[in-house]
Design a protein around this motif. Sequence first.
Motif, PDB file in Angstrom:
ATOM      1  N   ARG A  79      -4.457  -8.860  12.919  1.00  7.40           N
ATOM      2  CA  ARG A  79      -5.377  -7.765  12.617  1.00  7.40           C
ATOM      3  C   ARG A  79      -4.742  -6.713  11.721  1.00  7.40           C
ATOM      4  NH1 ARG A  79      -7.932  -7.367  18.705  1.00  7.40           N
ATOM      5  NH2 ARG A  79      -9.586  -8.937  18.396  1.00  7.40           N
ATOM      6  N   ALA A  80      -3.460  -6.461  11.909  1.00 10.62           N
ATOM      7  CA  ALA A  80      -2.789  -5.489  11.043  1.00 10.62           C
ATOM      8  C   ALA A  80      -2.811  -5.971   9.596  1.00 10.62           C
ATOM      9  CB  ALA A  80      -1.353  -5.263  11.513  1.00 10.62           C
ATOM     10  N   GLY A  81      -2.565  -7.256   9.389  1.00 12.73           N
ATOM     11  CA  GLY A  81      -2.613  -7.800   8.043  1.00 12.73           C
ATOM     12  C   GLY A  81      -4.004  -7.732   7.445  1.00 12.73           C
ATOM     13  N   ALA A  82      -5.035  -7.939   8.281  1.00 13.55           N
ATOM     14  CA  ALA A  82      -6.411  -7.865   7.793  1.00 13.55           C
ATOM     15  C   ALA A  82      -6.784  -6.437   7.416  1.00 13.55           C
ATOM     16  CB  ALA A  82      -7.366  -8.400   8.860  1.00 13.55           C
ATOM     17  N   LEU A  83      -6.309  -5.461   8.186  1.00 16.05           N
ATOM     18  CA  LEU A  83      -6.569  -4.062   7.846  1.00 16.05           C
ATOM     19  C   LEU A  83      -5.839  -3.689   6.561  1.00 16.05           C
ATOM     20  CD1 LEU A  83      -7.985  -1.467   8.977  1.00 16.05           C
ATOM     21  CD2 LEU A  83      -5.746  -0.812   9.863  1.00 16.05           C
ATOM     22  N   GLU A  84      -4.623  -4.156   6.426  1.00 16.52           N
ATOM     23  CA  GLU A  84      -3.853  -3.905   5.208  1.00 16.52           C
ATOM     24  C   GLU A  84      -4.585  -4.471   3.995  1.00 16.52           C
ATOM     25  OE1 GLU A  84       0.828  -4.401   4.104  1.00 16.52           O
ATOM     26  OE2 GLU A  84      -0.214  -6.170   4.861  1.00 16.52           O
ATOM     27  N   ARG A  85      -5.203  -5.633   4.146  1.00 16.45           N
ATOM     28  CA  ARG A  85      -5.908  -6.275   3.037  1.00 16.45           C
ATOM     29  C   ARG A  85      -7.068  -5.415   2.550  1.00 16.45           C
ATOM     30  NH1 ARG A  85      -5.140  -8.780  -1.172  1.00 16.45           N
ATOM     31  NH2 ARG A  85      -3.641 -10.056   0.000  1.00 16.45           N
TER      32      ARG A  85
ATOM     33  N   THR B  60       0.806  -1.219   0.000  1.00 15.03           N
ATOM     34  CA  THR B  60       0.000   0.000   0.000  1.00 15.03           C
ATOM     35  C   THR B  60       0.840   1.270   0.000  1.00 15.03           C
ATOM     36  OG1 THR B  60      -0.097   0.074   2.421  1.00 15.03           O
ATOM     37  CG2 THR B  60      -1.805  -1.206   1.287  1.00 15.03           C
ATOM     38  N   GLY B  61       2.127   1.160   0.303  1.00 15.11           N
ATOM     39  CA  GLY B  61       2.962   2.348   0.434  1.00 15.11           C
ATOM     40  C   GLY B  61       2.659   3.144   1.687  1.00 15.11           C
ATOM     41  N   ALA B  62       1.923   2.541   2.613  1.00 17.70           N
ATOM     42  CA  ALA B  62       1.510   3.210   3.842  1.00 17.70           C
ATOM     43  C   ALA B  62       2.300   2.653   5.028  1.00 17.70           C
ATOM     44  CB  ALA B  62       0.012   3.031   4.059  1.00 17.70           C
ATOM     45  N   VAL B  63       2.008   3.175   6.203  1.00 18.79           N
ATOM     46  CA  VAL B  63       2.623   2.700   7.432  1.00 18.79           C
ATOM     47  C   VAL B  63       1.553   1.996   8.265  1.00 18.79           C
ATOM     48  CG1 VAL B  63       3.690   3.382   9.614  1.00 18.79           C
ATOM     49  CG2 VAL B  63       4.415   4.467   7.491  1.00 18.79           C
ATOM     50  N   LEU B  64       1.799   0.759   8.596  1.00 17.20           N
ATOM     51  CA  LEU B  64       0.922   0.030   9.518  1.00 17.20           C
ATOM     52  C   LEU B  64       1.375   0.315  10.946  1.00 17.20           C
ATOM     53  CD1 LEU B  64       0.508  -3.421   7.753  1.00 17.20           C
ATOM     54  CD2 LEU B  64      -1.383  -2.112   8.752  1.00 17.20           C
ATOM     55  N   TRP B  65       0.433   0.475  11.839  1.00 14.21           N
ATOM     56  CA  TRP B  65       0.806   0.722  13.227  1.00 14.21           C
ATOM     57  C   TRP B  65      -0.216   0.106  14.174  1.00 14.21           C
ATOM     58  CZ3 TRP B  65      -2.750   3.543  16.064  1.00 14.21           C
ATOM     59  CH2 TRP B  65      -3.633   4.374  15.352  1.00 14.21           C
ATOM     60  N   THR B  66       0.235  -0.200  15.364  1.00 14.70           N
ATOM     61  CA  THR B  66      -0.650  -0.717  16.413  1.00 14.70           C
ATOM     62  C   THR B  66      -0.365   0.036  17.703  1.00 14.70           C
ATOM     63  OG1 THR B  66       0.888  -2.452  17.134  1.00 14.70           O
ATOM     64  CG2 THR B  66      -0.663  -3.022  15.372  1.00 14.70           C
TER      65      THR B  66
ATOM     66  N   ALA C  85      -8.990  11.286  23.617  1.00 15.50           N
ATOM     67  CA  ALA C  85      -9.456  10.568  24.793  1.00 15.50           C
ATOM     68  C   ALA C  85      -9.269   9.078  24.544  1.00 15.50           C
ATOM     69  CB  ALA C  85     -10.928  10.885  25.054  1.00 15.50           C
ATOM     70  N   VAL C  86      -8.675   8.383  25.488  1.00 13.08           N
ATOM     71  CA  VAL C  86      -8.431   6.953  25.323  1.00 13.08           C
ATOM     72  C   VAL C  86      -8.964   6.185  26.524  1.00 13.08           C
ATOM     73  CG1 VAL C  86      -6.391   7.303  23.874  1.00 13.08           C
ATOM     74  CG2 VAL C  86      -6.127   7.123  26.352  1.00 13.08           C
ATOM     75  N   VAL C  87      -9.342   4.949  26.262  1.00 14.06           N
ATOM     76  CA  VAL C  87      -9.763   4.034  27.316  1.00 14.06           C
ATOM     77  C   VAL C  87      -8.615   3.069  27.564  1.00 14.06           C
ATOM     78  CG1 VAL C  87     -11.405   2.252  27.971  1.00 14.06           C
ATOM     79  CG2 VAL C  87     -12.166   4.217  26.614  1.00 14.06           C
ATOM     80  N   PRO C  88      -8.115   2.970  28.802  1.00 18.73           N
ATOM     81  CA  PRO C  88      -7.006   2.047  29.059  1.00 18.73           C
ATOM     82  C   PRO C  88      -7.332   0.650  28.559  1.00 18.73           C
ATOM     83  CG  PRO C  88      -7.388   3.442  30.974  1.00 18.73           C
ATOM     84  CD  PRO C  88      -8.516   3.714  30.017  1.00 18.73           C
ATOM     85  N   GLY C  89      -6.388   0.073  27.840  1.00 22.57           N
ATOM     86  CA  GLY C  89      -6.576  -1.261  27.298  1.00 22.57           C
ATOM     87  C   GLY C  89      -7.162  -1.289  25.901  1.00 22.57           C
ATOM     88  N   ALA C  90      -7.642  -0.141  25.400  1.00 19.22           N
ATOM     89  CA  ALA C  90      -8.195  -0.105  24.048  1.00 19.22           C
ATOM     90  C   ALA C  90      -7.103  -0.445  23.042  1.00 19.22           C
ATOM     91  CB  ALA C  90      -8.772   1.269  23.747  1.00 19.22           C
ATOM     92  N   HIS C  91      -7.464  -1.228  22.038  1.00 18.98           N
ATOM     93  CA  HIS C  91      -6.492  -1.688  21.054  1.00 18.98           C
ATOM     94  C   HIS C  91      -6.763  -1.035  19.705  1.00 18.98           C
ATOM     95  CE1 HIS C  91      -3.488  -4.194  19.241  1.00 18.98           C
ATOM     96  NE2 HIS C  91      -4.342  -4.731  18.395  1.00 18.98           N
ATOM     97  N   TYR C  92      -5.749  -0.373  19.160  1.00 17.63           N
ATOM     98  CA  TYR C  92      -5.839   0.301  17.867  1.00 17.63           C
ATOM     99  C   TYR C  92      -4.973  -0.438  16.851  1.00 17.63           C
ATOM    100  CZ  TYR C  92      -7.196   4.437  20.669  1.00 17.63           C
ATOM    101  OH  TYR C  92      -7.794   5.317  21.551  1.00 17.63           O
ATOM    102  N   VAL C  93      -5.468  -0.530  15.637  1.00 21.62           N
ATOM    103  CA  VAL C  93      -4.667  -0.959  14.500  1.00 21.62           C
ATOM    104  C   VAL C  93      -4.891   0.084  13.412  1.00 21.62           C
ATOM    105  CG1 VAL C  93      -4.173  -2.757  12.809  1.00 21.62           C
ATOM    106  CG2 VAL C  93      -4.992  -3.383  15.084  1.00 21.62           C
ATOM    107  N   GLY C  94      -3.825   0.641  12.849  1.00 23.66           N
ATOM    108  CA  GLY C  94      -3.988   1.727  11.890  1.00 23.66           C
ATOM    109  C   GLY C  94      -3.160   1.547  10.638  1.00 23.66           C
ATOM    110  N   LEU C  95      -3.603   2.204   9.590  1.00 23.09           N
ATOM    111  CA  LEU C  95      -2.879   2.260   8.324  1.00 23.09           C
ATOM    112  C   LEU C  95      -2.783   3.729   7.944  1.00 23.09           C
ATOM    113  CD1 LEU C  95      -1.646   0.377   6.161  1.00 23.09           C
ATOM    114  CD2 LEU C  95      -3.847   0.438   4.976  1.00 23.09           C
TER     115      LEU C  95
END
Length: 238
Positions: free
Chosen positions: A123-129, A22-28, A66-76
Amino acid sequence: MDGRDDTRRTHDAYEEWFSRPTGAVLWTRTADGAPHRVLPDGCTDLIWLDGELIVAGPDTHGYVPAVVPGAHYVGLRFPPGRGPDLLGIPAHELRDLRVPLAALWPGADVRRLAERVADATDRAGALERIAVDRLPDAPRPDPLLAIVVAGLRAGEPVSAVAEAAGLGERRLHRRALAAFGYGPKTLARVLRMNRALDLARTGTPFAEVAVDTGYADQAHLAREVKALAGVPMRELLS
């Protein structure tokens, strides 16, 4: 996915790496409750957050979400100018906004995609897909935008960048709004600030950072960082 770069940067519960397809940056990120400041970078992100897909538009200023402790993010994180093509919406309509992907794409499709990410072992791979599957129908990257970003990142004046791209300044401004979310002058300020912060993080004295990144002096650098990031440079780096 096979195109992933194994070179990663890690800080606390944050991790990122390059997505070749994708030419993007995956992050968690896993939120630990501590505040973190998001800085403007000219980018658009597609984010999965505990079951929901969200689009984060290009920012004009720093903010602390604002964040909730323990919340899990996956980003592109798409590079400047690329996210709007894949998402199908001009960048300026997302400026300084976080919106559900279901507001941009059919709701049923988004729910299916969000469930796919939630159920995936990677999950990062699924978001990338999701992005990879959009590539065949998305416009090809505009080479003129690459010229614009490269010129502004190098600190060239907007007039020189417009000339190099073969565009008048007014036309460049319109193209920039759609691609980056704001005009070329604002994008230049954002890119220069990030160059300066990257250099300052290496331990380079602030006065030298200012000279090397094209600010008039250290005071000018300090004003720009405070205006864009929302906090003084020293506090930001600490």
